[in-house]
Design a protein around this motif. Structure first.
Motif, short mmCIF file in Angstrom:
data_model
loop_
_atom_site.label_atom_id
_atom_site.label_comp_id
_atom_site.label_asym_id
_atom_site.label_seq_id
_atom_site.Cartn_x
_atom_site.Cartn_y
_atom_site.Cartn_z
N TYR A 178 0.65 -1.15 0.11
CA TYR A 178 0.17 -0.03 0.03
C TYR A 178 1.05 1.29 0.03
N MET A 179 0.18 2.29 -0.68
CA MET A 179 0.96 3.53 -0.92
C MET A 179 2.18 3.64 -1.77
N GLU A 180 2.91 2.48 -2.05
CA GLU A 180 3.91 2.57 -2.93
C GLU A 180 3.45 2.87 -4.36
N ASP A 181 2.26 2.74 -4.81
CA ASP A 181 1.67 3.34 -6.02
C ASP A 181 1.68 4.68 -6.11
N ALA A 182 1.18 5.41 -4.80
CA ALA A 182 1.17 6.87 -4.73
C ALA A 182 2.42 7.42 -4.71
N ASP A 183 3.42 6.74 -3.98
CA ASP A 183 4.66 7.26 -3.98
C ASP A 183 5.36 7.35 -5.25
N LEU A 184 5.06 6.16 -6.13
CA LEU A 184 5.81 6.24 -7.52
C LEU A 184 5.31 7.32 -8.39
N CYS A 185 3.93 7.52 -8.28
CA CYS A 185 3.15 8.40 -8.86
C CYS A 185 3.88 9.87 -8.96
N LYS A 186 4.02 10.19 -7.44
CA LYS A 186 4.30 11.48 -7.11
C LYS A 186 5.94 11.37 -7.86
N ARG A 187 6.78 10.68 -7.78
CA ARG A 187 8.07 10.60 -8.09
C ARG A 187 8.09 10.78 -9.77
N VAL A 188 7.22 10.18 -10.27
CA VAL A 188 7.21 10.22 -11.72
C VAL A 188 6.89 11.54 -12.04
N ASN A 189 5.72 12.28 -11.57
CA ASN A 189 5.13 13.39 -11.89
C ASN A 189 6.30 14.65 -11.62
N GLN A 190 7.37 14.22 -10.89
CA GLN A 190 8.47 15.17 -10.56
C GLN A 190 9.32 15.67 -11.67
N VAL A 191 9.44 14.47 -12.57
CA VAL A 191 10.24 14.40 -13.75
C VAL A 191 9.45 14.45 -14.96
N SER A 192 8.27 13.84 -14.99
CA SER A 192 7.61 13.48 -16.16
C SER A 192 6.16 13.85 -15.90
N LYS A 193 5.24 13.14 -16.46
CA LYS A 193 3.50 13.02 -16.23
C LYS A 193 2.95 11.80 -16.22
N LEU A 194 2.24 11.76 -15.60
CA LEU A 194 1.45 10.42 -15.50
C LEU A 194 -0.11 10.67 -16.27
N LYS A 195 -0.52 10.11 -17.07
CA LYS A 195 -1.54 10.63 -17.88
C LYS A 195 -2.54 9.55 -18.02
N TYR A 196 -3.91 9.93 -17.97
CA TYR A 196 -5.00 9.12 -18.11
C TYR A 196 -5.17 8.78 -19.47
#
Length: 225
Positions: free
Chosen positions: A167-185
């Motif tokens: 749990y929360m590992e996905d939220a953490d990964l998304c936050k780090r991805v969005n710091q250097v790139s973008k998570l898109k729907y």
């Protein structure tokens, strides 16, 4: 393909599963002999990855089309801007799941677990209900049942943060991805997810989830609302 057995199970069903796996030469089986936690077990494949894209998919996800081809084509066209993609995720009845969320706050976690109905307006805001889900948009936190990420980016970020057992590992990964790139729907591919929500029903899993939440806010700072 890599299959990681993150357990010490010795059941007959596991023996039958292993027997089937041996029929496929392109499957590499890795046994941890104990439960290392989701993050640590998943990260065992990082150094073995030579693909351009890496899929993080729950076992309770059902594909009704070639979702990977559609998602990868979208990512190929947007390589510079899109580091990770989450598709349209629906339940077995075809209803959109609330897998798309804004930045996590203490208030939103409390509402999510204990009284979404009482704080419906806040819950709807957190789960981005006002968005047009027929169009692509940026997502601060995409629930980790189905994510496709550029392998080079996944390696650069050193995969999941192993401090999160589950749990929360996905939220953490998304936050780090969005710091250097973008998570898109990505709305043009639909996958079915049989969302069990184990921590809402099991006290042990709830405790693990709460511990992970504490670690998340310790890492990123406390945001009340």
């Amino acid at each position: 393909m890599y299959v990681i057995d993150n357990s010490n199970e010795k059941s007959d069903s596991k023996k039958r599963f292993l027997k089937k796996i041996k029929l496929y030469e392109d499957i590499c089986f890795i046994s941890t002999e104990k439960n290392l936690g989701f993050s640590k077990a998943h990260n065992l494949v990082i150094e073995k990855l030579y693909s351009k894209y890496h899929a993080i998919v729950n076992p309770d996800v059902i594909l009704h089309e070639d979702s990977f081809e559609k998602i990868i084509n979208f990512m190929e066209l947007n390589q510079k801007d899109v580091g990770m993609v989450i598709p349209k995720i629906v339940d077995p009845n075809g209803i959109l799941q609330l897998a798309y969320r804004r930045e996590l706050t203490i208030l939103d976690m409390v509402v999510h677990f204990f009284n979404a109905k009482l704080f419906r307006k806040r819950y709807d805001y957190h789960t981005m209900k006002e968005k047009n889900f027929d169009k692509s948009f940026s997502v601060p936190f995409g629930q980790g049942s189905f994510l496709v990420i550029q392998t080079s980016l996944f390696k650069k970020l050193n995969g999941f943060d192993e401090r999160f057992f589950m749990y929360m590992e996905d939220a953490d990964l998304c936050k780090r991805v969005n710091q250097v790139s973008k998570l898109k729907y990505f709305p043009n591919s639909v996958v079915e997810h049989k969302w069990v929500r184990g921590s809402h029903k099991n006290l042990k899993l709830l405790k693990i989830h709460i511990v992970s939440m504490v670690k998340y806010f310790q890492k990123w700072g406390i945001k009340l609302f």
